[in-house]
Design an enzyme around this catalytic site. Structure first.
Site, PDB file in Angstrom:
ATOM      1  N   GLU A  10       0.862  -1.194   0.000  1.00  0.00           N
ATOM      2  CA  GLU A  10       0.000   0.000   0.000  1.00  0.00           C
ATOM      3  C   GLU A  10       0.897   1.241   0.000  1.00  0.00           C
ATOM      4  O   GLU A  10       1.949   1.242   0.658  1.00  0.00           O
ATOM      5  CB  GLU A  10      -0.840  -0.011   1.287  1.00  0.00           C
ATOM      6  CG  GLU A  10      -1.649   1.263   1.551  1.00  0.00           C
ATOM      7  CD  GLU A  10      -2.272   1.300   2.966  1.00  0.00           C
ATOM      8  OE1 GLU A  10      -1.636   0.790   3.921  1.00  0.00           O
ATOM      9  OE2 GLU A  10      -3.382   1.847   3.095  1.00  0.00           O
ATOM     10  N   ASN A  48      -6.796   6.383  -1.870  1.00  0.00           N
ATOM     11  CA  ASN A  48      -5.732   5.431  -1.550  1.00  0.00           C
ATOM     12  C   ASN A  48      -5.968   4.253  -2.503  1.00  0.00           C
ATOM     13  O   ASN A  48      -6.892   3.468  -2.316  1.00  0.00           O
ATOM     14  CB  ASN A  48      -5.858   5.009  -0.075  1.00  0.00           C
ATOM     15  CG  ASN A  48      -4.709   4.125   0.375  1.00  0.00           C
ATOM     16  OD1 ASN A  48      -4.004   3.547  -0.438  1.00  0.00           O
ATOM     17  ND2 ASN A  48      -4.541   4.033   1.681  1.00  0.00           N
ATOM     18  N   LYS A  59      -9.390   2.332  -2.026  1.00  0.00           N
ATOM     19  CA  LYS A  59      -9.631   1.780  -0.672  1.00  0.00           C
ATOM     20  C   LYS A  59     -10.974   2.237  -0.093  1.00  0.00           C
ATOM     21  O   LYS A  59     -11.278   3.444  -0.064  1.00  0.00           O
ATOM     22  CB  LYS A  59      -8.478   2.200   0.242  1.00  0.00           C
ATOM     23  CG  LYS A  59      -8.499   1.591   1.633  1.00  0.00           C
ATOM     24  CD  LYS A  59      -7.208   1.953   2.376  1.00  0.00           C
ATOM     25  CE  LYS A  59      -7.117   1.408   3.761  1.00  0.00           C
ATOM     26  NZ  LYS A  59      -5.846   1.788   4.429  1.00  0.00           N
ATOM     27  N   GLU A  69      -6.035   8.974   7.442  1.00  0.00           N
ATOM     28  CA  GLU A  69      -6.602   8.505   6.164  1.00  0.00           C
ATOM     29  C   GLU A  69      -7.978   9.113   5.907  1.00  0.00           C
ATOM     30  O   GLU A  69      -8.344   9.372   4.765  1.00  0.00           O
ATOM     31  CB  GLU A  69      -6.679   6.979   6.149  1.00  0.00           C
ATOM     32  CG  GLU A  69      -5.314   6.344   6.043  1.00  0.00           C
ATOM     33  CD  GLU A  69      -5.385   4.897   5.593  1.00  0.00           C
ATOM     34  OE1 GLU A  69      -5.950   4.622   4.533  1.00  0.00           O
ATOM     35  OE2 GLU A  69      -4.851   4.049   6.327  1.00  0.00           O
ATOM     36  N   CYS A  88      -4.958  -2.900   2.799  1.00  0.00           N
ATOM     37  CA  CYS A  88      -4.689  -2.793   4.225  1.00  0.00           C
ATOM     38  C   CYS A  88      -5.884  -3.062   5.129  1.00  0.00           C
ATOM     39  O   CYS A  88      -6.253  -4.194   5.329  1.00  0.00           O
ATOM     40  CB  CYS A  88      -4.031  -1.449   4.552  1.00  0.00           C
ATOM     41  SG  CYS A  88      -3.299  -1.511   6.206  1.00  0.00           S
ATOM     42  N   ASN A 125       0.169  -0.968   5.449  1.00  0.00           N
ATOM     43  CA  ASN A 125       1.069  -0.245   6.369  1.00  0.00           C
ATOM     44  C   ASN A 125       0.380  -0.325   7.720  1.00  0.00           C
ATOM     45  O   ASN A 125      -0.627   0.353   7.952  1.00  0.00           O
ATOM     46  CB  ASN A 125       1.180   1.238   5.997  1.00  0.00           C
ATOM     47  CG  ASN A 125       1.979   1.505   4.751  1.00  0.00           C
ATOM     48  OD1 ASN A 125       3.156   1.811   4.800  1.00  0.00           O
ATOM     49  ND2 ASN A 125       1.324   1.408   3.600  1.00  0.00           N
TER      50      ASN A 125
HETATM   51  N1  CDV Z   1      -3.109   1.501   6.529  1.00  0.00           N
HETATM   52  C1  CDV Z   1      -4.038   0.913   7.304  1.00  0.00           C
HETATM   53  O1  CDV Z   1      -5.173   0.752   6.894  1.00  0.00           O
HETATM   54  N2  CDV Z   1      -3.668   0.547   8.567  1.00  0.00           N
HETATM   55  C2  CDV Z   1      -4.561  -0.002   9.531  1.00  0.00           C
HETATM   56  C3  CDV Z   1      -4.136   0.420  10.909  1.00  0.00           C
HETATM   57  C4  CDV Z   1      -4.573   1.768  11.235  1.00  0.00           C
HETATM   58  C5  CDV Z   1      -4.679  -0.475  11.979  1.00  0.00           C
HETATM   59  C6  CDV Z   1      -4.654  -1.523   9.470  1.00  0.00           C
HETATM   60  O2  CDV Z   1      -5.772  -2.028   9.520  1.00  0.00           O
HETATM   61  O3  CDV Z   1      -3.616  -2.189   9.420  1.00  0.00           O
END
Ligand code: CDV
Length: 316
Positions: A50, A110, A127, A146, A172, A197
């Protein structure tokens, strides 16, 4: 399992930290090194993380205009990423790449893209589950903005056929939600690919650090099994300018088993010659959706966002 094998050579390219001061060209060089290693191992497809071209900038408080100027891409491929696309076309390797997308009409997403073996973009995902907050939290050690910097994805969860494989994308936080995978499995996805991330500290509640890795892997493994899909997940990890994120990039089988997992928190390629027929086996038997699903009893899933009152009544 039964029948003929359907091998597909799949790689996940984990990235170590990208410092705030690093430029796109230096990051693309790292992506190219990983792509070359993927080629040397026979891979046909590589999953990158990501927001793979910059540091994980939602941790920093700044205006939307500043973030847009510094971290968003106006087109893809662009001058910085073209060498990656050119090499991927030469090596005949498709890829998933996450980046911050600025649309011509000024919206910010994103985003991830899916390319075929000629480095043509065949799919795009924006996203949907955006975690974090939109306001400044001065007491937190870092932000997770975000909800400030990105619009909610407006194109749904989709699946594309490329290289004779049906591939779905998410990003993510999406990986933690059952709905993400089920919507793609209902489009006969065979592989779900994603980048992430994940800060090793949760700023919103006091979550024990060991649970970060456990819940990451649990989400991949449980959803791979319950949907009869392979899941391939690429981290950006390690300490970015002192802000640590978990590694644990993995390739997970529809059995729920991890078949490859990164060992480091640095740039690292993991690889598996996966058998797509394993997924077919699950989708024909225990998770034969057409035979066993009962959508007439799943209505609340689309009627309610948050949990509400119980519907149970005393039996007649
Ligand atoms: N980049 C993300 O979406 N990170 C989230 C963090 C904030 C928990 C994740 O679900 O990994």
């Amino acid at each position: 399992m039964n029948g003929l094998k359907r091998p597909f050579a799949l790689a996940v390219a984990q990235l170590g930290p990208i410092a705030l001061a690093d430029n796109r060209a230096s990051v693309v060089k790292r992506l190219i090194t990983l792509l070359k290693e993927a080629h040397s191992r026979g891979a046909k497809f590589v999953v990158f993380p990501e927001l793979a071209l910059t540091t994980f900038f939602p941790r920093y408080w700044m205006t939307e205009d500043e973030a847009t100027e510094r971290f968003f891409e106006r087109g893809m491929p662009n001058t910085d990423t073209k060498p990656l696309f050119d090499l991927a076309a030469e090596l005949k390797i498709g890829f998933y790449l996450g980046y911050a997308e600025l649309t011509p009409d000024g919206r910010r997403f994103n985003t991830s893209i899916l390319t075929d073996e000629n480095a043509q973009i065949v799919g795009r995902y924006r996203k949907i589950h955006l975690p974090g907050h939109a306001h400044h939290i001065p007491t937190a050690p870092f932000q997770h903005l975000e909800k400030k910097f990105f619009d909610v994805g407006n194109e749904g969860f989709n699946v594309w056929t490329t290289q004779d494989v049906r591939i779905g994308m998410c990003i993510c936080n999406d990986r933690r939600w059952a709905e993400t995978y089920r919507v793609m499995a209902l489009q006969s996805a065979e592989i779900v690919v994603l980048g992430y991330n994940t800060p090793s500290m949760n700023i919103h509640w006091n979550e024990p650090p060991h649970l970060r890795m456990f819940h990451h892997l649990l989400s991949l493994q449980g959803n791979a099994y319950q949907n009869g899909v392979w899941v391939a997940a690429a981290a950006k990890c390690g300490a970015e300018d002192g802000f640590h994120m978990i590694g644990g990039s993995a390739i997970v089988s529809p059995t729920g088993e991890i078949v490859a997992q990164a060992q480091s928190e640095e740039d690292e390629l993991i690889f598996a010659n996966i058998d797509l027929a394993i997924g077919e086996s699950f989708r024909e038997h225990v998770f034969n959706f057409g035979k066993h699903r009962r959508p007439e009893h799943y209505g609340l899933i689309i009627e309610r966002t948050g949990a509400g009152a119980p519907l149970g009544k005393k039996p007649d």
